[in-house]
Design an enzyme around this catalytic site. Structure first.
Site, PDB file in Angstrom:
ATOM      1  N   ARG A  54      -9.814   0.691   9.134  1.00  0.00           N
ATOM      2  CA  ARG A  54      -9.506  -0.703   9.468  1.00  0.00           C
ATOM      3  C   ARG A  54     -10.643  -1.361  10.235  1.00  0.00           C
ATOM      4  O   ARG A  54     -10.573  -2.554  10.514  1.00  0.00           O
ATOM      5  CB  ARG A  54      -8.239  -0.762  10.317  1.00  0.00           C
ATOM      6  CG  ARG A  54      -6.939  -0.978   9.501  1.00  0.00           C
ATOM      7  CD  ARG A  54      -5.775  -0.820  10.442  1.00  0.00           C
ATOM      8  NE  ARG A  54      -4.594  -1.559  10.136  1.00  0.00           N
ATOM      9  CZ  ARG A  54      -3.486  -1.011   9.614  1.00  0.00           C
ATOM     10  NH1 ARG A  54      -3.476   0.255   9.232  1.00  0.00           N
ATOM     11  NH2 ARG A  54      -2.402  -1.742   9.450  1.00  0.00           N
ATOM     12  N   ARG A  74      11.586  -6.470   4.863  1.00  0.00           N
ATOM     13  CA  ARG A  74      11.489  -5.032   5.137  1.00  0.00           C
ATOM     14  C   ARG A  74      12.025  -4.710   6.528  1.00  0.00           C
ATOM     15  O   ARG A  74      12.649  -3.672   6.739  1.00  0.00           O
ATOM     16  CB  ARG A  74      10.016  -4.590   5.023  1.00  0.00           C
ATOM     17  CG  ARG A  74       9.819  -3.090   5.206  1.00  0.00           C
ATOM     18  CD  ARG A  74       8.410  -2.659   4.873  1.00  0.00           C
ATOM     19  NE  ARG A  74       7.499  -2.822   5.993  1.00  0.00           N
ATOM     20  CZ  ARG A  74       6.183  -2.571   5.949  1.00  0.00           C
ATOM     21  NH1 ARG A  74       5.635  -2.157   4.829  1.00  0.00           N
ATOM     22  NH2 ARG A  74       5.427  -2.739   7.008  1.00  0.00           N
ATOM     23  N   LYS A 126       0.831  -1.217   0.000  1.00  0.00           N
ATOM     24  CA  LYS A 126       0.000   0.000   0.000  1.00  0.00           C
ATOM     25  C   LYS A 126       0.861   1.261   0.000  1.00  0.00           C
ATOM     26  O   LYS A 126       0.628   2.180  -0.780  1.00  0.00           O
ATOM     27  CB  LYS A 126      -0.929   0.030   1.228  1.00  0.00           C
ATOM     28  CG  LYS A 126      -1.873  -1.159   1.327  1.00  0.00           C
ATOM     29  CD  LYS A 126      -2.851  -1.017   2.483  1.00  0.00           C
ATOM     30  CE  LYS A 126      -2.238  -1.109   3.865  1.00  0.00           C
ATOM     31  NZ  LYS A 126      -1.738  -2.446   4.232  1.00  0.00           N
ATOM     32  N   ARG A 156      -0.401  -9.312  13.113  1.00  0.00           N
ATOM     33  CA  ARG A 156      -0.950  -8.210  12.296  1.00  0.00           C
ATOM     34  C   ARG A 156      -1.800  -8.764  11.147  1.00  0.00           C
ATOM     35  O   ARG A 156      -2.853  -8.208  10.825  1.00  0.00           O
ATOM     36  CB  ARG A 156       0.180  -7.335  11.744  1.00  0.00           C
ATOM     37  CG  ARG A 156       0.805  -6.463  12.833  1.00  0.00           C
ATOM     38  CD  ARG A 156       2.187  -5.969  12.456  1.00  0.00           C
ATOM     39  NE  ARG A 156       2.192  -5.126  11.282  1.00  0.00           N
ATOM     40  CZ  ARG A 156       3.275  -4.931  10.512  1.00  0.00           C
ATOM     41  NH1 ARG A 156       4.423  -5.519  10.804  1.00  0.00           N
ATOM     42  NH2 ARG A 156       3.201  -4.150   9.468  1.00  0.00           N
ATOM     43  N   ARG A 211      11.358  -0.866  11.964  1.00  0.00           N
ATOM     44  CA  ARG A 211      10.066  -1.023  12.639  1.00  0.00           C
ATOM     45  C   ARG A 211      10.070  -2.268  13.502  1.00  0.00           C
ATOM     46  O   ARG A 211      10.297  -3.363  13.005  1.00  0.00           O
ATOM     47  CB  ARG A 211       8.939  -1.111  11.591  1.00  0.00           C
ATOM     48  CG  ARG A 211       8.549   0.222  11.020  1.00  0.00           C
ATOM     49  CD  ARG A 211       7.482   0.079   9.956  1.00  0.00           C
ATOM     50  NE  ARG A 211       6.267  -0.596  10.420  1.00  0.00           N
ATOM     51  CZ  ARG A 211       5.142  -0.625   9.727  1.00  0.00           C
ATOM     52  NH1 ARG A 211       5.060  -0.012   8.557  1.00  0.00           N
ATOM     53  NH2 ARG A 211       4.085  -1.269  10.198  1.00  0.00           N
TER      54      ARG A 211
HETATM   55  P1  AMP Z   1       0.656   0.191   9.056  1.00  0.00           P
HETATM   56  O1  AMP Z   1       1.808   1.109   8.858  1.00  0.00           O
HETATM   57  O2  AMP Z   1      -0.565   0.576   8.267  1.00  0.00           O
HETATM   58  O3  AMP Z   1       1.018  -1.263   8.856  1.00  0.00           O
HETATM   59  O4  AMP Z   1       0.213   0.339  10.588  1.00  0.00           O
HETATM   60  C1  AMP Z   1       1.073  -0.027  11.625  1.00  0.00           C
HETATM   61  C2  AMP Z   1       0.286  -0.173  12.915  1.00  0.00           C
HETATM   62  O5  AMP Z   1      -0.318   1.086  13.263  1.00  0.00           O
HETATM   63  C3  AMP Z   1      -0.859  -1.158  12.876  1.00  0.00           C
HETATM   64  O6  AMP Z   1      -0.433  -2.496  13.105  1.00  0.00           O
HETATM   65  C4  AMP Z   1      -1.757  -0.633  13.991  1.00  0.00           C
HETATM   66  O7  AMP Z   1      -1.220  -0.980  15.262  1.00  0.00           O
HETATM   67  C5  AMP Z   1      -1.603   0.870  13.842  1.00  0.00           C
HETATM   68  N1  AMP Z   1      -2.626   1.427  12.924  1.00  0.00           N
HETATM   69  C6  AMP Z   1      -2.402   2.004  11.713  1.00  0.00           C
HETATM   70  N2  AMP Z   1      -3.556   2.398  11.148  1.00  0.00           N
HETATM   71  C7  AMP Z   1      -4.546   2.049  12.016  1.00  0.00           C
HETATM   72  C8  AMP Z   1      -5.954   2.162  12.001  1.00  0.00           C
HETATM   73  N3  AMP Z   1      -6.614   2.695  10.949  1.00  0.00           N
HETATM   74  N4  AMP Z   1      -6.636   1.701  13.082  1.00  0.00           N
HETATM   75  C9  AMP Z   1      -5.998   1.170  14.141  1.00  0.00           C
HETATM   76  N5  AMP Z   1      -4.675   1.001  14.212  1.00  0.00           N
HETATM   77  C10 AMP Z   1      -3.939   1.435  13.165  1.00  0.00           C
END
Ligand code: AMP
Length: 190
Positions: free
Chosen positions: A89, A128, A14, A146, A134
């Protein structure tokens, strides 16, 4: 305005696609994960409250996430449209987004969902993790959590947007250019 929800499990690509698409279509890219990480790095109140959830691979509570997203959208009132990456989400978040965009006289035009096999995702995220810094990419158990959270809590949004005829599934395996081309074919017809 064109508003896209870029959807898919962690590691689907994404962020990579959003970086290309925002330039191509002049859209503002909002990655909720990036905003959280920025706040964690800067030790803001938001960052402190989100960190525990993120490190475990769990979702940050809706209340916190929705408030943050709204503030982020308000930062660019001149935007020609948005790419929402990692948001919504949950169904609550999807409802909040619909309401927010409606108040601006606009809507989500499409959910573009990148489809990638789970084992490919785990491999990509571990790879990654070697450079992303991260914590949630560094540990296979957190990565698998996740992906599980995605299927348990997030994947239902596919139905949410399908019901509105806004769902577009895209094969997320291939070169960056090939996938951008597949997504562009969807956007160009909106
Ligand atoms: P991402 O970078 O999109 O993979 O997000 C990393 C982490 O941030 C996720 O595993 C969640 O813990 C948190 N996170 C990101 N976006 C959301 C969302 N829309 N709702 C809840 N938690 C989020």
């Amino acid at each position: 305005m064109i508003n896209l929800v870029l959807f898919g499990p962690p590691g689907a690509g994404k962020g990579t696609q959003a970086d290309v698409l925002k330039e191509k279509y002049q859209l503002v890219h909002i990655s909720t994960g990036d905003v959280f990480r920025y706040n964690i790095k800067n030790q803001t109140e938001l960052g402190v409250s989100a960190k525990g959830f993120i490190d475990k691979g769990q979702l940050v509570p809706d209340e916190v996430t929705i408030k943050m997203l709204k503030a982020k959208v308000e930062e660019t009132p001149e935007a020609k449209g948005f790419i929402f990456d990692g948001f919504p989400r949950t169904e609550n978040q999807a409802d909040a987004l619909a309401e927010l965009l409606e108040s601006k006289g606009t809507t989500v035009n499409a959910m573009v969902a990148l489809e990638v096999d789970d084992e490919v995702l785990v491999k990509r995220l571990l790879e990654r993790g070697k450079t992303s810094g991260r914590k949630d990419d560094a540990n296979e158990a957190v990565i698998r959590n996740r992906i599980k959270v995605y299927y348990d809590e997030t994947a239902i949004l596919k139905q949410y947007y399908k019901k509105q005829d806004k769902y577009y599934g895209i094969d997320g395996v291939g070169s960056v250019e090939e996938i951008t081309e597949r997504i562009s074919q969807v956007i160009d017809k909106l």
